[in-house]
Design a protein around this motif. Structure first.
Motif, PDB file in Angstrom:
ATOM      1  N   SER A 159      51.963  78.463  85.909  1.00 42.75           N
ATOM      2  CA  SER A 159      53.412  78.318  86.046  1.00 42.75           C
ATOM      3  C   SER A 159      54.102  79.610  85.604  1.00 42.75           C
ATOM      4  O   SER A 159      55.105  79.997  86.188  1.00 42.75           O
ATOM      5  CB  SER A 159      53.843  77.113  85.229  1.00 42.75           C
ATOM      6  OG  SER A 159      55.030  77.296  84.596  1.00 42.75           O
ATOM      7  N   ALA A 160      53.612  80.287  84.585  1.00 39.55           N
ATOM      8  CA  ALA A 160      54.189  81.553  84.128  1.00 39.55           C
ATOM      9  C   ALA A 160      54.030  82.613  85.214  1.00 39.55           C
ATOM     10  O   ALA A 160      54.918  83.442  85.429  1.00 39.55           O
ATOM     11  CB  ALA A 160      53.540  82.002  82.836  1.00 39.55           C
ATOM     12  N   MET A 161      52.905  82.565  85.905  1.00 34.22           N
ATOM     13  CA  MET A 161      52.644  83.523  86.976  1.00 34.22           C
ATOM     14  C   MET A 161      53.590  83.274  88.150  1.00 34.22           C
ATOM     15  O   MET A 161      54.114  84.209  88.739  1.00 34.22           O
ATOM     16  CB  MET A 161      51.199  83.384  87.434  1.00 34.22           C
ATOM     17  CG  MET A 161      50.845  84.350  88.490  1.00 34.22           C
ATOM     18  SD  MET A 161      49.816  85.509  87.698  1.00 34.22           S
ATOM     19  CE  MET A 161      48.803  86.012  88.980  1.00 34.22           C
ATOM     20  N   LYS A 162      53.819  81.995  88.492  1.00 33.12           N
ATOM     21  CA  LYS A 162      54.740  81.665  89.579  1.00 33.12           C
ATOM     22  C   LYS A 162      56.159  82.095  89.212  1.00 33.12           C
ATOM     23  O   LYS A 162      56.879  82.637  90.055  1.00 33.12           O
ATOM     24  CB  LYS A 162      54.716  80.161  89.856  1.00 33.12           C
ATOM     25  CG  LYS A 162      53.505  79.706  90.610  1.00 33.12           C
ATOM     26  CD  LYS A 162      53.612  78.238  90.918  1.00 33.12           C
ATOM     27  CE  LYS A 162      52.354  77.761  91.617  1.00 33.12           C
ATOM     28  NZ  LYS A 162      52.420  76.347  91.923  1.00 33.12           N
TER      29      LYS A 162
ATOM     30  N   ARG B  63      56.992  84.488  87.160  1.00 36.04           N
ATOM     31  CA  ARG B  63      57.039  85.952  87.206  1.00 36.04           C
ATOM     32  C   ARG B  63      57.094  86.448  88.648  1.00 36.04           C
ATOM     33  O   ARG B  63      57.862  87.349  88.973  1.00 36.04           O
ATOM     34  CB  ARG B  63      55.810  86.516  86.489  1.00 36.04           C
ATOM     35  CG  ARG B  63      55.852  88.006  86.375  1.00 36.04           C
ATOM     36  CD  ARG B  63      54.735  88.484  85.475  1.00 36.04           C
ATOM     37  NE  ARG B  63      54.612  89.897  85.535  1.00 36.04           N
ATOM     38  CZ  ARG B  63      55.122  90.729  84.658  1.00 36.04           C
ATOM     39  NH1 ARG B  63      55.765  90.249  83.624  1.00 36.04           N
ATOM     40  NH2 ARG B  63      54.988  92.024  84.787  1.00 36.04           N
ATOM     41  N   LEU B  64      56.332  85.867  89.554  1.00 37.14           N
ATOM     42  CA  LEU B  64      56.364  86.251  90.965  1.00 37.14           C
ATOM     43  C   LEU B  64      57.736  85.945  91.584  1.00 37.14           C
ATOM     44  O   LEU B  64      58.256  86.719  92.385  1.00 37.14           O
ATOM     45  CB  LEU B  64      55.275  85.522  91.756  1.00 37.14           C
ATOM     46  CG  LEU B  64      53.862  86.094  91.620  1.00 37.14           C
ATOM     47  CD1 LEU B  64      52.859  85.196  92.288  1.00 37.14           C
ATOM     48  CD2 LEU B  64      53.802  87.486  92.199  1.00 37.14           C
ATOM     49  N   LEU B  65      58.286  84.805  91.197  1.00 39.08           N
ATOM     50  CA  LEU B  65      59.595  84.427  91.693  1.00 39.08           C
ATOM     51  C   LEU B  65      60.657  85.438  91.227  1.00 39.08           C
ATOM     52  O   LEU B  65      61.521  85.855  91.999  1.00 39.08           O
ATOM     53  CB  LEU B  65      59.969  83.015  91.219  1.00 39.08           C
ATOM     54  CG  LEU B  65      61.233  82.415  91.817  1.00 39.08           C
ATOM     55  CD1 LEU B  65      61.162  82.370  93.332  1.00 39.08           C
ATOM     56  CD2 LEU B  65      61.466  81.034  91.264  1.00 39.08           C
ATOM     57  N   HIS B  66      60.578  85.861  89.952  1.00 40.62           N
ATOM     58  CA  HIS B  66      61.506  86.875  89.432  1.00 40.62           C
ATOM     59  C   HIS B  66      61.334  88.201  90.176  1.00 40.62           C
ATOM     60  O   HIS B  66      62.324  88.864  90.509  1.00 40.62           O
ATOM     61  CB  HIS B  66      61.297  87.090  87.928  1.00 40.62           C
ATOM     62  CG  HIS B  66      61.908  86.013  87.089  1.00 40.62           C
ATOM     63  ND1 HIS B  66      61.171  85.352  86.129  1.00 40.62           N
ATOM     64  CD2 HIS B  66      63.148  85.467  87.051  1.00 40.62           C
ATOM     65  CE1 HIS B  66      61.936  84.458  85.549  1.00 40.62           C
ATOM     66  NE2 HIS B  66      63.155  84.506  86.105  1.00 40.62           N
ATOM     67  N   LEU B  67      60.120  88.585  90.433  1.00 35.45           N
ATOM     68  CA  LEU B  67      59.864  89.828  91.162  1.00 35.45           C
ATOM     69  C   LEU B  67      60.400  89.738  92.593  1.00 35.45           C
ATOM     70  O   LEU B  67      60.957  90.706  93.127  1.00 35.45           O
ATOM     71  CB  LEU B  67      58.370  90.157  91.162  1.00 35.45           C
ATOM     72  CG  LEU B  67      57.813  90.681  89.842  1.00 35.45           C
ATOM     73  CD1 LEU B  67      56.294  90.818  89.913  1.00 35.45           C
ATOM     74  CD2 LEU B  67      58.434  92.023  89.480  1.00 35.45           C
ATOM     75  N   LEU B  68      60.195  88.576  93.213  1.00 31.09           N
ATOM     76  CA  LEU B  68      60.692  88.378  94.567  1.00 31.09           C
ATOM     77  C   LEU B  68      62.231  88.467  94.601  1.00 31.09           C
ATOM     78  O   LEU B  68      62.810  89.121  95.465  1.00 31.09           O
ATOM     79  CB  LEU B  68      60.221  87.022  95.106  1.00 31.09           C
ATOM     80  CG  LEU B  68      60.683  86.680  96.523  1.00 31.09           C
ATOM     81  CD1 LEU B  68      60.148  87.687  97.526  1.00 31.09           C
ATOM     82  CD2 LEU B  68      60.268  85.279  96.885  1.00 31.09           C
ATOM     83  N   VAL B  69      62.895  87.835  93.637  1.00 29.84           N
ATOM     84  CA  VAL B  69      64.355  87.886  93.554  1.00 29.84           C
ATOM     85  C   VAL B  69      64.802  89.322  93.314  1.00 29.84           C
ATOM     86  O   VAL B  69      65.746  89.806  93.950  1.00 29.84           O
ATOM     87  CB  VAL B  69      64.868  86.937  92.450  1.00 29.84           C
ATOM     88  CG1 VAL B  69      66.339  87.189  92.150  1.00 29.84           C
ATOM     89  CG2 VAL B  69      64.639  85.489  92.839  1.00 29.84           C
ATOM     90  N   LEU B  70      64.136  90.021  92.408  1.00 31.71           N
ATOM     91  CA  LEU B  70      64.462  91.411  92.126  1.00 31.71           C
ATOM     92  C   LEU B  70      64.280  92.271  93.379  1.00 31.71           C
ATOM     93  O   LEU B  70      65.128  93.106  93.709  1.00 31.71           O
ATOM     94  CB  LEU B  70      63.599  91.931  90.972  1.00 31.71           C
ATOM     95  CG  LEU B  70      63.874  93.364  90.538  1.00 31.71           C
ATOM     96  CD1 LEU B  70      65.290  93.508  90.013  1.00 31.71           C
ATOM     97  CD2 LEU B  70      62.880  93.789  89.487  1.00 31.71           C
TER      98      LEU B  70
END
Length: 188
Positions: A2-5, A7-14
């Motif tokens: 869940s932490a990885m998802k 983090r990926l979601l934050h990177l995608l938004v960024l």
């Protein structure tokens, strides 16, 4: 996981934020002239008051409708019409863009649209200043203005005006007929 998802979601938004704010993707006003504010100039609209459509109660209503139809801007027409003329000619002074003035000129009942310009008095010696020559050219060819209607601008007299300064004037030709008598009691 869940932490990885997250983090990926934050990177995608960024990533999306960076992509969407890229200057190449942001529309610029200079690339879209229709978004630029257009400069308003004052124009005199000369109308044929005899062709006013009968459904307008008066000329001012007709003038306001012309401005509304030919001006896509949302400005109040009461603010754009500066003055109405009804004595020597019929028409109105209005603030328009150049394009609006061109469209207004094609309107039925409009005799002409003229950009208002400020003129400054230049001289009190009009014929010479205007390049009129009594021997040839427009002045001679039009019988020295016979039958021409002239409008006067009375700006008052200001003795300090440069146009009253005779320093640059040509000397007058003095043609005297007769004799000059000098008297001891008359001093010139």
């Amino acid at each position: 996981m869940s932490a990885m998802k997250t983090r990926l979601l934050h990177l995608l938004v960024l990533f999306l934020l960076v992509q969407l704010t890229d200057p190449a993707l942001v529309p610029r006003i200079k690339n879209h002239p229709e978004l630029k504010p257009r400069a308003l100039n004052t124009y005199i609209v000369h109308t044929n008051h005899r062709v006013k459509p009968p459904h307008f109660a008066n000329l001012e209503q007709w003038y306001h409708s012309m401005v509304t139809i030919h001006s896509p801007t949302t400005a109040n027409t009461n603010d754009r019409i500066l003055y109405t003329y009804d004595t020597v000619l019929h028409g109105f002074a209005v603030q328009l863009t150049g394009d609006e003035a061109q469209h207004m000129a094609t309107t039925s009942g409009v005799l002409g649209v003229y950009e208002d310009k400020m003129f400054h008095l230049q001289t009190t010696r009009s014929p010479g200043f205007m390049g009129l020559n009594p021997h040839y050219g427009a002045w001679n060819e039009t019988n020295f203005g016979d039958g021409v209607i002239i409008g006067f601008i009375d700006s008052g007299i200001w003795p300090e005006s440069a146009s009253f300064n005779d320093l640059m004037a040509r000397p007058r030709e003095v043609k005297l007929e007769g004799e000059v008598h000098r008297h001891r009691w008359l001093q010139c």
